[in-house]
Design an enzyme around this catalytic site. Structure first.
Site, mmCIF file in Angstrom:
data_model
loop_
_atom_site.group_PDB
_atom_site.id
_atom_site.type_symbol
_atom_site.label_atom_id
_atom_site.label_comp_id
_atom_site.label_asym_id
_atom_site.label_seq_id
_atom_site.Cartn_x
_atom_site.Cartn_y
_atom_site.Cartn_z
ATOM 1 N N ASP A 37 -13.983 -71.452 -26.915
ATOM 2 C CA ASP A 37 -13.817 -70.271 -27.769
ATOM 3 C C ASP A 37 -13.951 -70.624 -29.245
ATOM 4 O O ASP A 37 -14.507 -69.852 -30.031
ATOM 5 C CB ASP A 37 -12.445 -69.639 -27.505
ATOM 6 N N HIS A 91 -5.568 -64.975 -20.196
ATOM 7 C CA HIS A 91 -6.499 -65.463 -21.229
ATOM 8 C C HIS A 91 -7.901 -64.892 -20.997
ATOM 9 O O HIS A 91 -8.538 -64.361 -21.917
ATOM 10 C CB HIS A 91 -6.516 -66.996 -21.197
ATOM 11 N N GLU A 92 -8.368 -64.986 -19.749
ATOM 12 C CA GLU A 92 -9.716 -64.500 -19.427
ATOM 13 C C GLU A 92 -9.786 -62.973 -19.395
ATOM 14 O O GLU A 92 -10.808 -62.388 -19.758
ATOM 15 C CB GLU A 92 -10.164 -65.077 -18.081
ATOM 16 N N HIS A 147 -10.442 -61.742 -22.890
ATOM 17 C CA HIS A 147 -11.881 -61.773 -23.196
ATOM 18 C C HIS A 147 -12.587 -60.570 -22.571
ATOM 19 O O HIS A 147 -13.405 -59.906 -23.218
ATOM 20 C CB HIS A 147 -12.514 -63.053 -22.637
#
Length: 396
Positions: free
Chosen positions: A150, A53-54, A57
């Site tokens: 987010d 997930h990170e 980003h």
């Protein structure tokens, strides 16, 4: 990448939870070691999911030309720390939405894999189902329009894109967070009235946390606005003395007590000759001259160029002054007029007082005296971080 200590508690919790569930499903027929392996596998896959997930980003941010400082994984989430915020609304939107998209995609793939394995391998099927459900929860939770989640950044970016105002986007995101906080508190009260004490506590805590966060964000926006609208000449003071440079150094002894009572720094003594600024000294030079020679030595002998003092133009915004002050040794600046002449001085107390006054808070003299003596921002105001965020986000 850094791992916050709270993540180890999460890892242990999900390991124990998955172990107990696994043993329950098999009616206690599985060995203890099998239970621990399944539990640890569940937590490890969750760890990997949050990391992906990170990373999503981070990779999108790099694609937008931004540098990623580090990735920190903490309690039920993570954070990719960027060197500065994305300067465009489209870029900001792409960076924010990439994380939830990856989490939802992982949820879909794992639940799909779970369904395909439900007959051939019940244990793996259940493992992927649990991790898939957690990814779904992470993805949906992060899409809530609450800053700094987010979803809050996505909402901010959309409003920014359609209005052309980043500040407007932040205000709408803050308003959305407050609405959700009131809704959560309302559900908490309703649950309490219906006798569901546990659900009531959960929603009330979430509501209060979100409300507190939105209030903090709102205060930061207010301070940012003040720092961008006020100029140095509106808040500076005059904490220096002016003397003729042909006076004996003995005259500096007058200002030693003044320095001890009010300042942690030496007083700036500006020197002039026939109406022109010629340099500066401070009373510290007295320590290097015997008392018998105080009448025989003159200020011009110890004069230093004024341009050696850290200075700032009178028309600079306060946020720029804060950044400049934090780079100085003494936390103080000489304020110069348009023509380059000394106009006043600026320190942390001057800046803090100005901001608090705009907010509607006038500090008592005793607090001001303490802050000036310690050379700190009054009431612990974290103005450097706010100014730094303005510089990195171009929110001016």
């Amino acid at each position: 990448m850094r791992i916050h200590p709270s993540w180890f508690l999460v890892f242990l919790y999900f390991t124990l939870s998955a172990k107990d569930q696994f043993e329950t499903l098999l009616n206690g027929q599985a060995s203890i070691w099998n239970g621990w392996v399944i539990g640890a596998s569940t937590s490890s896959l969750l760890f990997l999911s949050v990391l992906l997930h990170e990373l999503a980003h981070s990779f999108v941010a790099i694609g937008e030309g931004l540098k990623v400082r580090d990735i920190t994984l903490f309690f039920l989430g993570g954070m990719a720390s960027l060197e500065k915020e994305c300067p465009t609304s489209k870029g900001s939107l792409k960076i924010a939405i990439s994380g939830p998209v990856v989490s939802l995609l992982l949820a879909f793939l794992m639940i799909l894999l779970s369904n395909n394995l439900s007959v051939s391998n019940f244990i793996l099927s259940n493992l992927f189902k649990q991790v898939g459900s957690l990814n779904l929860l992470i993805g949906v939770f992060n899409l809530l329009p609450i800053m700094p989640l987010d979803g809050g950044v996505i909402l901010k970016s959309l409003i920014w894109y359609f209005t052309g105002s980043k500040r407007a986007g932040i205000k709408v995101a803050i308003g959305s967070a407050r609405l959700i906080s009131f809704l959560a508190i309302f559900i908490g009260i309703l649950s309490l009235l219906r006798g569901n004490f546990y659900l009531s506590i959960c929603f009330s805590i979430i509501g209060l946390f979100v409300f507190s966060s939105s209030k903090s964000q709102s205060q930061i926006i207010q301070i940012q606005k003040i720092l961008s609208e006020l100029y140095v000449n509106q808040v500076c003071s005059r904490s220096f003395r002016v003397l003729e440079d042909d006076l004996p150094v003995k005259v500096l002894s007058k200002y030693s007590s003044f320095n001890k009572d009010n300042f942690s720094n030496e007083v700036w003594i500006l020197l002039c000759r026939e109406g022109r600024w010629v340099g500066y000294v401070n009373e510290k030079i007295l320590k290097n001259i015997s008392v018998q020679n105080w009448d025989k030595k003159f200020l011009y002998e110890f004069s230093q160029p004024i341009n050696e003092l850290p200075s700032i133009s009178e028309k600079e915004s306060l946020w720029k002054a804060i950044l400049k002050i934090e780079k100085t040794k003494d936390g103080r600046l000489l304020v110069l007029s348009f023509s380059g002449l000394p106009l006043g001085t600026l320190d942390r107390v001057d800046l803090g007082k100005a901001v608090l006054k705009k907010i509607g808070l006038n500090l008592p003299d005793q607090l001001i005296k303490i802050a000036r003596k310690e050379n700190i921002y009054p009431l612990g105001l974290n103005l450097p971080n706010i100014a730094q965020s303005m510089d990195s986000s171009d929110l001016i």
